[in-house]
Design a protein around this motif. Sequence first.
Motif, PDB file in Angstrom:
ATOM      1  N   GLY A   1       0.781  -1.281  -0.169  1.00  0.00           N
ATOM      2  CA  GLY A   1      -0.306  -0.069   0.105  1.00  0.00           C
ATOM      3  C   GLY A   1       0.777   1.332   0.074  1.00  0.00           C
ATOM      4  N   SER A   2       0.179   2.327   0.189  1.00  0.00           N
ATOM      5  CA  SER A   2       1.087   3.534  -0.002  1.00  0.00           C
ATOM      6  C   SER A   2       1.402   4.237   1.312  1.00  0.00           C
ATOM      7  CB  SER A   2      -0.085   4.795  -0.662  1.00  0.00           C
ATOM      8  OG  SER A   2      -0.180   4.144  -1.965  1.00  0.00           O
ATOM      9  N   ARG A   3       0.810   3.379   2.432  1.00  0.00           N
ATOM     10  CA  ARG A   3       1.183   4.039   3.900  1.00  0.00           C
ATOM     11  C   ARG A   3       1.196   2.806   4.834  1.00  0.00           C
ATOM     12  NH1 ARG A   3      -3.745   7.391   5.880  1.00  0.00           N
ATOM     13  NH2 ARG A   3      -5.385   5.757   5.647  1.00  0.00           N
ATOM     14  N   GLY A   4       1.588   2.685   5.750  1.00  0.00           N
ATOM     15  CA  GLY A   4       1.510   1.464   6.923  1.00  0.00           C
ATOM     16  C   GLY A   4       0.491   2.068   7.514  1.00  0.00           C
ATOM     17  N   TYR A   5      -0.586   1.019   7.835  1.00  0.00           N
ATOM     18  CA  TYR A   5      -1.904   1.590   8.579  1.00  0.00           C
ATOM     19  C   TYR A   5      -2.284   0.310   9.329  1.00  0.00           C
ATOM     20  CZ  TYR A   5      -6.380   4.102   9.143  1.00  0.00           C
ATOM     21  OH  TYR A   5      -7.361   4.543   9.544  1.00  0.00           O
ATOM     22  N   PRO A   6      -2.378   0.499  10.605  1.00  0.00           N
ATOM     23  CA  PRO A   6      -2.474  -0.721  11.538  1.00  0.00           C
ATOM     24  C   PRO A   6      -4.005  -0.995  11.651  1.00  0.00           C
ATOM     25  CG  PRO A   6      -1.994   1.302  12.884  1.00  0.00           C
ATOM     26  CD  PRO A   6      -1.790   1.700  11.427  1.00  0.00           C
ATOM     27  N   ALA A   7      -4.870  -0.424  11.166  1.00  0.00           N
ATOM     28  CA  ALA A   7      -6.422  -0.644  10.853  1.00  0.00           C
ATOM     29  C   ALA A   7      -6.689  -2.074  10.160  1.00  0.00           C
ATOM     30  CB  ALA A   7      -7.370   0.415  10.522  1.00  0.00           C
ATOM     31  N   HIS A  86      -2.287   3.093 -12.828  1.00  0.00           N
ATOM     32  CA  HIS A  86      -2.384   1.717 -13.560  1.00  0.00           C
ATOM     33  C   HIS A  86      -3.396   0.803 -12.852  1.00  0.00           C
ATOM     34  CE1 HIS A  86       1.096   2.759 -15.812  1.00  0.00           C
ATOM     35  NE2 HIS A  86       1.698   2.975 -14.615  1.00  0.00           N
ATOM     36  N   TYR A  87      -4.601   1.489 -12.705  1.00  0.00           N
ATOM     37  CA  TYR A  87      -5.800   0.763 -11.954  1.00  0.00           C
ATOM     38  C   TYR A  87      -6.932   1.142 -12.964  1.00  0.00           C
ATOM     39  CZ  TYR A  87      -3.690  -1.023  -7.741  1.00  0.00           C
ATOM     40  OH  TYR A  87      -3.052  -1.715  -6.722  1.00  0.00           O
ATOM     41  N   ASN A 133      -3.875  -3.231 -13.311  1.00  0.00           N
ATOM     42  CA  ASN A 133      -4.730  -3.774 -12.267  1.00  0.00           C
ATOM     43  C   ASN A 133      -6.305  -3.469 -12.390  1.00  0.00           C
ATOM     44  OD1 ASN A 133      -2.593  -4.939 -10.774  1.00  0.00           O
ATOM     45  ND2 ASN A 133      -2.075  -2.775 -10.281  1.00  0.00           N
ATOM     46  N   ILE A 134      -7.288  -4.191 -11.749  1.00  0.00           N
ATOM     47  CA  ILE A 134      -8.628  -3.736 -11.888  1.00  0.00           C
ATOM     48  C   ILE A 134      -9.306  -3.764 -10.518  1.00  0.00           C
ATOM     49  CG2 ILE A 134      -8.931  -4.460 -14.242  1.00  0.00           C
ATOM     50  CD1 ILE A 134     -10.283  -7.088 -13.219  1.00  0.00           C
ATOM     51  N   ILE A 135     -10.344  -3.056 -10.436  1.00  0.00           N
ATOM     52  CA  ILE A 135     -11.247  -2.711  -9.230  1.00  0.00           C
ATOM     53  C   ILE A 135     -12.708  -3.079  -9.580  1.00  0.00           C
ATOM     54  CG2 ILE A 135     -11.967  -1.505  -7.448  1.00  0.00           C
ATOM     55  CD1 ILE A 135      -9.561   0.328  -7.831  1.00  0.00           C
ATOM     56  N   LEU A 136     -13.238  -4.287  -8.725  1.00  0.00           N
ATOM     57  CA  LEU A 136     -14.802  -4.240  -8.937  1.00  0.00           C
ATOM     58  C   LEU A 136     -15.168  -4.024  -7.487  1.00  0.00           C
ATOM     59  CD1 LEU A 136     -14.971  -7.829 -10.644  1.00  0.00           C
ATOM     60  CD2 LEU A 136     -14.853  -5.432 -11.571  1.00  0.00           C
ATOM     61  N   ALA A 137     -15.930  -2.846  -7.073  1.00  0.00           N
ATOM     62  CA  ALA A 137     -16.103  -2.441  -5.760  1.00  0.00           C
ATOM     63  C   ALA A 137     -17.836  -2.293  -5.573  1.00  0.00           C
ATOM     64  CB  ALA A 137     -15.392  -1.174  -5.595  1.00  0.00           C
ATOM     65  N   GLN A 251      -5.043  -0.373   0.389  1.00  0.00           N
ATOM     66  CA  GLN A 251      -5.325  -1.477  -0.292  1.00  0.00           C
ATOM     67  C   GLN A 251      -5.063  -1.512  -1.698  1.00  0.00           C
ATOM     68  OE1 GLN A 251      -6.282  -4.153   1.750  1.00  0.00           O
ATOM     69  NE2 GLN A 251      -6.358  -2.473   3.103  1.00  0.00           N
ATOM     70  N   LEU A 252      -4.579  -0.663  -2.255  1.00  0.00           N
ATOM     71  CA  LEU A 252      -4.143  -0.401  -3.500  1.00  0.00           C
ATOM     72  C   LEU A 252      -2.495  -0.242  -3.497  1.00  0.00           C
ATOM     73  CD1 LEU A 252      -6.551   2.220  -5.200  1.00  0.00           C
ATOM     74  CD2 LEU A 252      -6.824  -0.605  -4.798  1.00  0.00           C
ATOM     75  N   ASP A 253      -1.765  -1.541  -3.895  1.00  0.00           N
ATOM     76  CA  ASP A 253      -0.442  -1.274  -4.103  1.00  0.00           C
ATOM     77  C   ASP A 253       0.246  -0.046  -5.106  1.00  0.00           C
ATOM     78  OD1 ASP A 253       0.430  -3.255  -2.297  1.00  0.00           O
ATOM     79  OD2 ASP A 253      -0.350  -4.886  -3.356  1.00  0.00           O
ATOM     80  N   ASP A 254       1.152   0.336  -4.729  1.00  0.00           N
ATOM     81  CA  ASP A 254       1.703   1.627  -5.544  1.00  0.00           C
ATOM     82  C   ASP A 254       0.567   2.440  -6.402  1.00  0.00           C
ATOM     83  OD1 ASP A 254       4.082   0.154  -4.982  1.00  0.00           O
ATOM     84  OD2 ASP A 254       3.847  -1.125  -6.583  1.00  0.00           O
ATOM     85  N   ALA A 255      -0.183   3.095  -5.327  1.00  0.00           N
ATOM     86  CA  ALA A 255      -1.203   4.001  -6.023  1.00  0.00           C
ATOM     87  C   ALA A 255      -1.160   5.352  -5.482  1.00  0.00           C
ATOM     88  CB  ALA A 255      -2.648   3.250  -5.680  1.00  0.00           C
ATOM     89  N   PRO A 256      -0.198   5.977  -5.439  1.00  0.00           N
ATOM     90  CA  PRO A 256       0.193   7.498  -4.877  1.00  0.00           C
ATOM     91  C   PRO A 256      -0.605   8.284  -5.349  1.00  0.00           C
ATOM     92  CG  PRO A 256       2.015   6.994  -6.410  1.00  0.00           C
ATOM     93  CD  PRO A 256       1.230   5.642  -6.376  1.00  0.00           C
ATOM     94  N   HIS A 257      -1.191   8.338  -6.792  1.00  0.00           N
ATOM     95  CA  HIS A 257      -1.946   9.621  -7.004  1.00  0.00           C
ATOM     96  C   HIS A 257      -3.496   9.272  -6.559  1.00  0.00           C
ATOM     97  CE1 HIS A 257       1.362   9.275 -10.162  1.00  0.00           C
ATOM     98  NE2 HIS A 257       1.261  10.471 -10.026  1.00  0.00           N
ATOM     99  N   THR A 258      -4.026   8.115  -6.721  1.00  0.00           N
ATOM    100  CA  THR A 258      -5.187   7.909  -5.951  1.00  0.00           C
ATOM    101  C   THR A 258      -5.187   8.064  -4.290  1.00  0.00           C
ATOM    102  OG1 THR A 258      -5.229   6.044  -7.486  1.00  0.00           O
ATOM    103  CG2 THR A 258      -6.896   6.037  -5.782  1.00  0.00           C
ATOM    104  N   CYS A 259      -4.182   7.581  -3.683  1.00  0.00           N
ATOM    105  CA  CYS A 259      -4.079   7.976  -2.135  1.00  0.00           C
ATOM    106  C   CYS A 259      -4.185   9.484  -1.940  1.00  0.00           C
ATOM    107  CB  CYS A 259      -2.639   7.246  -1.554  1.00  0.00           C
ATOM    108  SG  CYS A 259      -2.565   7.771   0.064  1.00  0.00           S
ATOM    109  N   GLU A 260      -3.306  10.411  -2.735  1.00  0.00           N
ATOM    110  CA  GLU A 260      -3.442  11.703  -2.773  1.00  0.00           C
ATOM    111  C   GLU A 260      -4.554  12.367  -2.978  1.00  0.00           C
ATOM    112  OE1 GLU A 260      -2.476  15.438  -1.819  1.00  0.00           O
ATOM    113  OE2 GLU A 260      -1.216  13.728  -1.365  1.00  0.00           O
ATOM    114  N   ALA A 261      -5.345  11.809  -3.908  1.00  0.00           N
ATOM    115  CA  ALA A 261      -7.036  12.203  -4.296  1.00  0.00           C
ATOM    116  C   ALA A 261      -7.739  11.858  -3.208  1.00  0.00           C
ATOM    117  CB  ALA A 261      -7.242  11.650  -5.523  1.00  0.00           C
TER     118      ALA A 261
END
Length: 393
Positions: A1-7, A86-87, A133-137, A251-261
Amino acid sequence: GSRGYPATFWIITVGLVLHNGLGFHRLLQQARGIQQDGTNKRIALVEDDTTTEKKICVLFVGPHKTGSTTLENFLEEGRPALKQDHYANYGIGIAHVVVPCLGKNRDKEKDDLCNEKLNELKSFISDNAGRSNIILAHEWLDFSNLNLNKLTSYLIPNYNIHVVVNYRRFYDWIYSYYNQIHKNPTHQHNKKIPTFQKWLTAHMEKEFRDKYSLSVYKRYSSLPEIYNVSVVNMHHDAANFDTVEAFACDQLDDAPHTCEAAKSRPKAIHKNPSKPLDWKIFRQRLKNYHSIGHVPDDDERWQDIEQKFDSMTDVPKACLSDDLKNKLLQISIQSETFMTPEWFHNSEEGLAFLKSDFEKKIKTTLCDIDVQAIVMSNEWQGFLEGLETLSRK
């Protein structure tokens, strides 16, 4: 993921027995792969090097009432950021596939509409294979009648399947789900809204089994095709928890732009919030205790009654029976123990907070209004009798 998150922590496989239809009696196997220190080490838990060549399909499966609508809307609006990372997100159209076309014991693939929708899904999967990569949500992926083997069969050839399940405490979740069903005035259930106590008595077992986080997790983790399953704990650092950030950044590996959004979007926007049902219940039941409750819906006196109702303080409550309270608490404790790592449920914000929070809500939020006590009070009797003398319509 884009950060370590203990949740977030990972569970690879587990067994569970339901006892008397409520809660669970014992674990058959200990969960493997839980990161007890709270770190988020997904790929490290999988030792098959051949799987790393595949792209990842992230399945967000809700369940209902865990911030899923807010996340689904973000993923729709965040397509540019996802593309940079790349998602590719299939979108809320997945709902038109999972329920009508992937329900168990339904031969819906012969229907033209289902054929069309399933082909669209298959095309989306194949078009992105090897490229993205793809997302079904969608929260409807929590439905117990879905043919998950069929769904995963579309994905397995090209994708490792990563399932994300949000965890919300059972007593909070079950009340929120009850509210969701009955707040919509056009819903089929709303000809007469049952009290929470009556509804809970009839539906607690079914909703636990069909849609609750623990049961949804169990269904997906039992599939051998699933690469791994994560449980996102909504109660860790609850004051700062954000469903969208937890998904996009963890939950998204290597997704810095999405994380920032996710981090930069406006906060405190609830797409599908709970709404108080007290007035609806009072209005529906008033006729049981006073003749004025039979006046037509367009009678202007309803406005006076609603204003009087809204001005009340110290509203009489009808709270859950001791039996229901005990069952609700035990299911909640057992679920927390199972769905969170030991370091969390033994901490101050774990089981200790759950019990104190439950004791508060069992006397407030989880109680129904006592319509009979309200209407039969001297204050309300005098008020309603005064309204009956008016000739307004």
